[in-house]
Motif scaffolding. Structure first.
Motif, short mmCIF file in Angstrom:
data_model
loop_
_atom_site.label_atom_id
_atom_site.label_comp_id
_atom_site.label_asym_id
_atom_site.label_seq_id
_atom_site.Cartn_x
_atom_site.Cartn_y
_atom_site.Cartn_z
N GLY A 443 0.79 -1.21 0.00
CA GLY A 443 0.00 0.00 0.00
C GLY A 443 0.83 1.26 0.00
O GLY A 443 0.37 2.33 -0.41
N ASP A 444 2.06 1.15 0.47
CA ASP A 444 2.95 2.32 0.47
C ASP A 444 3.68 2.51 -0.86
O ASP A 444 4.52 3.40 -1.01
CB ASP A 444 3.98 2.20 1.59
N GLY A 445 3.37 1.64 -1.83
CA GLY A 445 3.99 1.76 -3.14
C GLY A 445 5.33 1.07 -3.28
O GLY A 445 5.94 1.11 -4.34
N VAL A 446 5.80 0.44 -2.20
CA VAL A 446 7.09 -0.24 -2.22
C VAL A 446 6.91 -1.69 -2.64
O VAL A 446 6.04 -2.39 -2.10
CB VAL A 446 7.77 -0.16 -0.84
N TYR A 447 7.74 -2.12 -3.60
CA TYR A 447 7.70 -3.50 -4.04
C TYR A 447 8.49 -4.38 -3.07
O TYR A 447 9.52 -3.97 -2.53
CB TYR A 447 8.27 -3.64 -5.44
N THR A 448 7.98 -5.61 -2.88
CA THR A 448 8.66 -6.56 -2.00
C THR A 448 8.86 -7.88 -2.72
O THR A 448 8.16 -8.20 -3.69
CB THR A 448 7.83 -6.82 -0.73
N PHE A 449 9.86 -8.62 -2.24
CA PHE A 449 10.08 -9.98 -2.74
C PHE A 449 8.96 -10.89 -2.22
O PHE A 449 8.14 -10.48 -1.38
CB PHE A 449 11.43 -10.50 -2.26
#
Length: 471
Positions: A443-449
């Motif tokens: 939701g914060d726009g950060v991509y995760t593995f």
């Protein structure tokens, strides 16, 4: 991107007139003319008539626009006293052969023809008959043999084709105008090397002048070197004949040359200006028999300050140049300053395929990143997130087009699909590609593995100037 910087055309310059080469049926023209500034020298007997200074078969240059007129000074600049690359491009590109204007074919130059043996070991060249160094002494096959002999000296540390331990070369002198390079093994790249700026080396040593510094031809060479303040003959040879360094070549006005212009104000260590004047023995003419070059002089300001050189260009004090000043940072300045400086930006086709390439480390020490960077969908996503059109508009003042890391349109290997794929700015397509690559967007726009750890990518850039308008 359009550059280099082109100012008001100096009197006498016909753009392209000294770079487009054409042999007119291999025959000499009936009459020749010379620059007016040489008339008095011929009348006084200080110079022979122009027909006697030219070879029997001068190289005929077909102008791109029109036949030029004589006169004028070409003003440009060097970045410090060790900056010889601009001189190599403007003054010194005159080897045995050269590329045509389209850089597609190797064409005659000092050599009017050549033959290659079936095994690519023997290259036989025919020089133009009657070629002369700028001091009037003959330029012959003996000069080529002397250069190869000297550059092959153990004390010379250069890396030219004349000193390749894996493929030694010898010179067979057949007569004054005919010689052969004979290689121990096949050499399929030698013509490209001779047609590059490196081709100057093998035609840069006059045996008549430089042999005086070589013990083989002058037993007093070592003693003369000591008397001149040099510890060895090698150092004396380097100083007088630029045997081991390109820069020194432009510091000795007595060193014979085959170029269109010869040294007037030498490029010494403390020089603030280097200049070149017309070579009266230059061996090229235009289609009406006018001995080239058209331009009388080249004047080069020597400055360590890029700001000064840039300001000179903005003020219209440089007639033609791209080296050092044709940068991304300068392009908006030059674009906006054309009217005030009375210059124009000229179209230039760079050799590089692209301005900037993002190259991911496929051998990253972190296993997750190594796997991700190798994933094609991840790289597709990154490509779609680059707003190339905005970069072109803001950084390159609208010059250029979106492009991948692919052969340029001028290349025979150009492929439109390869060059243009994934270059559209499309955040939705990028998001879909990242998802296919196994990434999740929070939701914060950060991509995760997949394991929930955040994706952080460090990008390292080179500080070198970017000269290209492809993005």
């Amino acid at each position: 991107m359009t550059h280099p910087l082109q100012g008001k055309r100096p009197a006498g310059i016909a753009i392209g007139a000294i770079t487009a080469a054409l042999m007119l049926n291999g025959s000499a023209l009936a009459q020749y003319q010379q620059a007016p500034e040489l008339d008095a020298l011929v009348s006084s007997g200080a110079l022979p008539p122009v027909a006697e200074r030219l070879p029997a078969n001068p190289l005929v240059i077909e102008p791109v626009d029109s036949v030029g007129t004589y006169g004028g000074t070409w003003r440009s600049a060097l970045r410090g006293g060790l900056d010889n690359a601009w001189i190599a491009r403007t003054v010194a590109y005159d080897g045995l052969v050269r590329y045509d204007r389209e850089w597609k074919e190797i064409i005659p130059n000092l050599a009017e023809s050549w033959e290659v043996s079936a095994d690519a070991r023997t290259y036989t060249f025919k020089l133009r008959e009657g070629l002369k160094w700028n001091n009037g002494t003959p330029f012959t096959s003996a000069d080529i043999a002397f250069a190869v002999e000297l550059f092959a000296e153990p004390s010379y540390g250069g890396g030219t084709f004349m000193k390749n331990p894996n493929n030694p070369v010898t010179v067979e002198v057949i007569d004054d105008t005919t010689f052969s390079f004979v290689f121990e093994h096949p050499n399929g790249l030698i013509m490209d090397d001779l047609a590059s700026v490196n081709g100057l080396t093998v035609v840069s040593l006059s045996k008549d002048y430089c042999s005086q510094f070589y013990p083989k031809y002058n037993p007093d060479a070592a003693a003369n070197a000591k008397a001149a303040g040099f510890e060895t003959w090698e150092l004396h040879m380097t100083d007088r004949c630029s045997w081991a360094t390109e820069t020194i070549r432009w510091a000795n006005p007595d060193l014979p040359m085959m170029n269109a212009w010869m040294i007037d104000d030498p490029l010494t260590g403390d020089a603030t200006r280097a200049s070149f004047k017309r070579n009266p023995y230059y061996w090229k003419v235009d289609t009406e028999g006018n001995q080239l070059p058209y331009i009388d002089r080249l004047d080069m300001r020597v400055s360590d300050s890029l700001e000064e050189i840039t300001l000179m260009a903005l003020n219209g004090e440089i007639d033609f140049q791209d080296r050092h000043i044709a940068t991304v940072a300068n392009q908006p300045l030059f674009f906006d300053g054309q009217e005030g400086g009375d210059y124009r930006l000229g179209a230039n086709v760079p050799s590089s395929m692209n301005t900037l390439v993002l190259q991911f480390n496929l051998n990253h020490v972190d296993e997750k990143r190594r796997e991700l960077f190798a994933n094609k969908d991840f790289r597709i996503g990154v490509s779609h997130l680059l707003d190339r059109e905005e970069i072109i508009d803001v950084v390159f003042t609208g010059q250029g087009e979106p492009f991948q890391a692919a052969p340029r349109p001028e290349s025979p290997f150009y492929d439109e699909e390869m060059a243009k794929q994934y270059t559209e700015f499309d955040p939705d397509a990028a998001a879909a590609a990242f998802e296919r690559a196994g990434l999740s967007k929070g939701g914060d726009g950060v991509y995760t593995f997949g394991d929930g750890s955040p994706l952080k990518v460090t990008i390292t850039s080179s500080p070198r100037s970017v000269r290209n308008g492809w993005t």
